[in-house]
Structure formats: C-alpha cells, structure tokens
Design a protein around this motif. Structure first.
Motif, short mmCIF file in Angstrom:
data_model
loop_
_atom_site.label_atom_id
_atom_site.label_comp_id
_atom_site.label_asym_id
_atom_site.label_seq_id
_atom_site.Cartn_x
_atom_site.Cartn_y
_atom_site.Cartn_z
N CYS A 47 0.84 -1.08 -0.16
CA CYS A 47 -0.23 -0.03 -0.14
C CYS A 47 0.85 1.24 -0.09
O CYS A 47 1.93 1.39 0.60
N CYS A 48 0.48 2.27 -0.70
CA CYS A 48 1.27 3.58 -0.86
C CYS A 48 0.43 4.83 -0.47
O CYS A 48 -0.75 4.85 -0.74
N ASN A 64 -2.99 8.08 -2.81
CA ASN A 64 -2.88 6.91 -2.14
C ASN A 64 -3.31 5.50 -3.08
O ASN A 64 -4.20 5.84 -3.70
N GLY A 118 -4.46 1.83 -1.70
CA GLY A 118 -4.34 0.93 -0.32
C GLY A 118 -4.91 1.76 0.92
O GLY A 118 -5.64 2.76 0.95
N GLY A 146 -3.17 -1.15 -4.72
CA GLY A 146 -1.70 -1.06 -4.13
C GLY A 146 -0.79 -1.56 -5.12
O GLY A 146 -1.17 -1.97 -6.47
#
Length: 373
Positions: free
Chosen positions: A209-210, A224, A226, A281
């Motif tokens: 996840c980022c 984002n 995730g 993600g």
C-alpha cells in the motif's frame, strides 16, 4: 539522539549493502536500532534525484490471512454485491512472508527494531511490530523546486514496498518534468502505474500500500493506493486527504465483482477472494485482476491554516483516530520556535502500540510551511 548500527559484518546491513536499502541525505542518516538475530525457535516473518540535497530512505507488515471462514455478518445492508448465497470461485493462495530470511551466509538477518529520521521540515519514526521483520518503507526526496514524500506498507513480504520506495518518486518526477502543472494528477497516476508494471516484471510475490505527498509551487498533491493514509491539520482540525481502499467500500466492491471477483468476510475482515484486505496497491500479481495500482489523488493550495501533514501506515490508523493524532502532534509542532517533529512521530507510534497494535507502524510528519516559498 544516540543510535546504534548493526554490526559491520552483518550479512544484511553491512556497510557495502546499506546504500541499497537506505540512501542517505547530505545532512544526516537514518538511525537504526537493532537486537541480536532471532533464534531458530523464535517467530519472525519477513533513484532518488541526483541533486546532493535529494534524500531517500526506505522501510515495512504482513497483512492478509487466508481463511476458510466465509460467514458474513448480519445487518450490513444490501447492494449489488451482497448476494447471500452463491457459488464461490476457488480461492487464490497468496504467499505469506516466510518465518525466516534466507541470506548468503549462515548468520541470520539482523532485526531492525526502529528507524529514526529527523530532518529539516520532516521527521519519520518506523517501529517493527510483533509479527516479524520490519516491512514498512518510506521515501523522502527534496530539491530546490519540489518535495516528494511517501510511506509504503508491504504485505506478503517486503519486496513490493522496498521497490516502490526506491522507484515511485523517480517515476513521478520523470513525468512531472515532461508535463505541465495542469497535468500533475496524470503524472502521479502514470508514476504509480509504471512502478506497478515494473515491479510485476520482477516476478516476485507480495504487494504494498502506498501514500505519497508532493509539494510543488505552493500546491499539495496527495495520492494513495491502499490503506496508508494522509491526514492534515487545518487550524487544529484533522482533515483526511485520502480514503482507504478496502474491499468493503461500496465502489471498490462493485468494481471487484464487475470484474469477476468476490469479496468475502473472513475472521472479522472483508477480503478479496477470501485473501487480501486491501483493494489497491503495488504488486499482488495473483490478484492483479482486481487489485489495481491506480491511485486516488487530491490537489489543494497550501495556505497558512495548513499546519502539518501526517503520512502513516495502518499500524497507526487502526488504533488512533485522525483527530487524536492531530491533537497529539499540534502542541509539539505549531507555534513554537523549534518544532519537535520526531518526538511527535514517536508519541503517535507509542500510543498505537500501547493500544495493542501488532503491526509495523510508520509515521512521517511534514511541516508544510517549510516547503512553500
């Protein structure tokens, strides 16, 4: 704050190998705290810019659990994807991070307990959880025209989060250079998708996840994919700038089911194909049909009310609310001559742990005014 580095002869963090994991800035380096390698009986799992001012470092937690429990709770409402009885397709096995880390040496990998970074304008604190080796990563890249920050939370191993921390900022920066300011959202999107495509070519398992934050020309661009989250303090009021991507989100569930997947309730968590608890993600090749890397992005103008930004993994947000986090950080960071950003990061992580978090927890706090000319 004094720090200790792992032994010089460590097979993982020897001086010759540290740059591949932690790219240092010209001003200071991340401080690593460690403990001796685990015994066999213990339980553990597993491009910055060329400017001399550029800084980049990385770190990261197993998240998904494969389960045969598929009973859905009652009282969750109805919708296009809430059929109570239907034939389920075969579940896909997602590799879980191994309990040991193989290296080219008989000596086991040193365990990094915490990572500490205190820079001008931002600080980071990453704390290893109780589920295994540190798998959170982060990046920070600052030059004369822009700053780009990120937090990455891996699952099924650390490979995807480490890859994203090393490559996502470069991929975004490359596309920003070739497009105008009006195309910033498209540049960020293309950067995420390119990083995902490059990682899939590595033919390794796992995902990440980022959450990223770009400060450029007085604008804040937050993205984002995730459940890593960005929360800003606007005059002391918490403002979530991202929305977590979970399979139970109405739009995410509809997207997954329209593509032939299904969302199941396993051990108290909604999962894709009974396996993964996030729906976007980097990586996750076994579920790539449903787990997309396309980010959601928000752009806003930074004004004096925009005090600070927090980027953190779900190790924090599962235990601490957005407003609680702002209330803890603000007295240490706003209206004082020497903001204590690092102390604020650590207080948030310690609070999460005191409330029972088992996950790796990473918190980055960015003093927004520092990066606006």
């Amino acid at each position: 704050m004094p720090c200790a580095l792992v032994a010089p002869n460590s097979p993982i963090f020897s001086p010759s190998k540290i740059p591949s994991i932690f790219c240092r800035s010209s001003s200071s380096s991340p401080r690593l705290l460690h403990v001796p390698p685990p015994t066999p009986s213990s339980r553990s799992s597993n491009n910055p810019l060329s400017s001399p001012k550029a800084f980049q470092a990385r770190f990261q937690s197993p998240r998904h659990v494969i389960s045969n429990h598929t009973k859905e709770p009652s009282g969750l409402g109805s919708g296009p994807g809430l059929a109570l009885k239907r034939k389920r397709p075969m579940r896909i096995d997602i590799p879980i991070a191994p309990v040991s880390f193989a290296v080219d040496s008989p000596k086991a990998e040193e365990r990094v307990e915490a990572v500490e970074v205190d820079e001008d304008g931002y600080s980071v604190y990453c704390k290893r959880g109780k589920r295994g080796l540190m798998e959170d990563r982060y990046s920070a890249m600052v030059d004369s025209t822009q700053a780009l920050f990120g937090v990455f939370d891996g699952h099924g191993g650390s490979k995807a989060a480490e890859f994203a921390a090393k490559n996502l900022d470069k991929n975004i920066a490359d596309r920003l250079a070739s497009g105008g300011e009006e195309k910033v959202m498209e540049a960020v999107k293309e950067g995420y998708l390119a990083t995902d495509a490059e990682f899939l070519k590595e033919d390794v398992s796992g995902g990440a996840c980022c959450v990223t934050a770009l400060v450029q020309k007085g604008n804040l661009v937050v993205s984002n994919a995730g459940d890593c989250r960005a929360v800003m303090s606007r005059g002391g009021v918490a403002e979530a700038l991202t929305s977590d991507h979970h399979p139970c989100r109405t739009d995410e569930r509809a997207r997954i089911e329209s593509s032939g997947g299904y969302v199941d309730y396993c051990h108290g968590v909604w999962r894709i194909q009974g396996s993964l608890a996030v729906s976007r993600g980097i990586g996750d090749r076994q579920l790539k049909q449903w787990v997309i890397a396309e980010p959601e992005t928000k752009v806003l103008k930074i004004n004096p009310e925009c005090e600070f930004l927090m980027l953190a993994s779900d190790g924090l947000w599962d235990k601490v609310t957005n407003q609680e986090a702002v209330d803890i950080v603000r007295p240490l960071c706003v209206g004082i001559d020497n903001p204590e950003l690092f102390s604020a990061c650590k207080k948030l992580v310690d609070l999460s742990i005191s409330r029972g978090s088992m996950d790796d927890t990473s918190v980055m706090i960015i003093q927004l005014g520092r990066f606006v000319s």
